[in-house]
Motif scaffolding. Sequence first.
Motif, PDB file in Angstrom:
ATOM      1  N   ALA A 171       0.829  -1.212   0.000  1.00 55.47           N
ATOM      2  CA  ALA A 171       0.000   0.000   0.000  1.00 55.47           C
ATOM      3  C   ALA A 171       0.860   1.257   0.000  1.00 55.47           C
ATOM      4  O   ALA A 171       0.606   2.200  -0.775  1.00 55.47           O
ATOM      5  N   TRP A 172       1.871   1.309   0.859  1.00 58.02           N
ATOM      6  CA  TRP A 172       2.764   2.469   0.894  1.00 58.02           C
ATOM      7  C   TRP A 172       3.456   2.650  -0.463  1.00 58.02           C
ATOM      8  O   TRP A 172       3.564   3.777  -0.973  1.00 58.02           O
ATOM      9  N   SER A 173       3.937   1.552  -1.047  1.00 60.67           N
ATOM     10  CA  SER A 173       4.609   1.631  -2.347  1.00 60.67           C
ATOM     11  C   SER A 173       3.658   2.173  -3.401  1.00 60.67           C
ATOM     12  O   SER A 173       4.026   3.045  -4.209  1.00 60.67           O
TER      13      SER A 173
ATOM     14  N   LEU B 207       8.784  12.055  -3.960  1.00 59.66           N
ATOM     15  CA  LEU B 207       7.851  10.950  -4.216  1.00 59.66           C
ATOM     16  C   LEU B 207       8.570   9.758  -4.844  1.00 59.66           C
ATOM     17  O   LEU B 207       8.282   8.600  -4.518  1.00 59.66           O
ATOM     18  N   TRP B 208       9.494  10.040  -5.756  1.00 61.61           N
ATOM     19  CA  TRP B 208      10.256   8.954  -6.405  1.00 61.61           C
ATOM     20  C   TRP B 208      11.088   8.193  -5.380  1.00 61.61           C
ATOM     21  O   TRP B 208      11.055   6.963  -5.327  1.00 61.61           O
TER      22      TRP B 208
ATOM     23  N   ALA C 197       9.194   0.123  -2.308  1.00 62.80           N
ATOM     24  CA  ALA C 197       9.170  -1.051  -3.194  1.00 62.80           C
ATOM     25  C   ALA C 197      10.349  -1.975  -2.908  1.00 62.80           C
ATOM     26  O   ALA C 197      10.193  -3.212  -2.896  1.00 62.80           O
ATOM     27  N   GLN C 198      11.528  -1.411  -2.681  1.00 61.24           N
ATOM     28  CA  GLN C 198      12.698  -2.230  -2.345  1.00 61.24           C
ATOM     29  C   GLN C 198      12.466  -3.010  -1.054  1.00 61.24           C
ATOM     30  O   GLN C 198      12.730  -4.218  -0.981  1.00 61.24           O
ATOM     31  N   ILE C 199      11.973  -2.337  -0.040  1.00 59.14           N
ATOM     32  CA  ILE C 199      11.721  -2.992   1.243  1.00 59.14           C
ATOM     33  C   ILE C 199      10.678  -4.097   1.079  1.00 59.14           C
ATOM     34  O   ILE C 199      10.778  -5.164   1.694  1.00 59.14           O
ATOM     35  N   THR C 200       9.665  -3.852   0.249  1.00 59.43           N
ATOM     36  CA  THR C 200       8.642  -4.869  -0.009  1.00 59.43           C
ATOM     37  C   THR C 200       9.254  -6.127  -0.598  1.00 59.43           C
ATOM     38  O   THR C 200       8.899  -7.250  -0.208  1.00 59.43           O
TER      39      THR C 200
END
Length: 495
Positions: free
Chosen positions: A354-356, A388-389, A396-399
């Motif tokens: 969701a955060w990503s 934002l980027w 996304a990396q952490i996900t």
Amino acid sequence: MAQSYKSLKENFVSNLSGGTVAEINWVTAVAPAAYLLWAALQSRQGYFLKNGPPTILADFLLHVGGILLAITMYSSNTILLNALLVSPAVLLCVLPSITGYRKRQSKPSANKAAESTRVEELETLPIRPFITIYRGAMVVVTCLAILAVDFRIFPRRFAKVETWGTSLMDVGVGSFVFSAGLVSARPILQARLAGKTSSFGSQLKSAFRASLPLLIMGLIRLYSVKGLDYAEHVTEYGVHWNFFFTLASLPPFVALLQSVSAVVPFTGLVSFLIGGLYQMLLEFTTLKAFILTAPRTDLLRQNREGIFSFWGYLAIFLAGQALGFDVLPRNPSQTPATESGSQQRKRLLICLVAWSAVWLSLFYTVTSYKIGFAFQVSRRLANQPYVLWVSGFNCAQITMFCLIETIFFPGVYTAADRTSERRESEKATSRVQKAFNRNGLAVFLLANLMTGLVNITLDTLNMSHIGAMAVLVSYAALLTAVAVGLDAWDLSIKL
């Protein structure tokens, strides 16, 4: 008249336009791919259970060597490099496991009372191996890039962009700040759980105490650069400002914003508002023209990039902190105590996705020509698209790291007690990445000193690719040896 070597080096890193976001994603995907192979070797073969030179060497080759290859020799073939890392991991998953790791499950509690006891025995702020791996990888790629950029084997599209555009080093700078914000949530959460409250004065005092070492490092770097007549890229931060001054400025402002949290409790929203307000000032006032074109006639104008880009970095720091509030605690939303470890992990993954999605959707919204904003990313300004980027990229990396941990090391989140949870977490954590994460700022400082030494003693511009790789491998090995050595001696250098 022939240009001086200093001028040649300054020109080498100036007026660059960067590369595509897609290519940056493929380059940085090497870090999760390396962890995927490491996780397959560990969970299926138990390869890293025994510490020794062979396992540390393999760990180094995967997590440091893989990233080094991605930014140098395989910079134009990063898809191939990712495939070379992922393919053996897939093969290991197909072959029979010799450890039987995934067959070992924690015994379920007999009743709800026992389940409540289990939750109480587990740590409220558990060790998160995927966070350790993420932060370790971020330190590794940052340390490698700050030296590699001075060699021709490092593509110019990966170096910092002059004004508009995206590059690997641009996202790296922001990621360092995002990562700092992420872990800054931990002491705040610990205080909340302990029921401790501190006055605004004490918070501000602690913030200035945290800033002092960073301020000293910034002054040392300033003195070294000016005293040694070192090549410098003035439009990066300004004539006197440097990245350490930006890091040193963050804690006091974050402490000031803690009082705002009572009015606006959502840190992510505060981050977005700060970035948005700064973007409005850039677009609807003369601030953008001032930062980009003002003559350097006084102290403010000489350091305008570093001073005003701070607001963007503050927004990035707060975005990281907002994520930390959600992913560091075991039970941030106060769900029932009977929720199983698997259910908690599912909720954690949903939160990360969701955060990503939120940050990346906002990024594509403000940069899209079809919607009408069409803002360009600028690391020099640290504008809203850049904020934002960086936020979306890091989420996304952490996900990805979390997903790999979830698949290969279920014992981390199904452990029945604190001791077994720590044991399973240790199995899921690369020793090299743990070492880089533990003393990240100290290793980063050492990397800066070594980068300066290499540039003073060697002609990096005219060095062959083989010679450059020899220097970079030696540099990477020395940094790793220091980091692993500090961890082996149980030393944490707090700066």
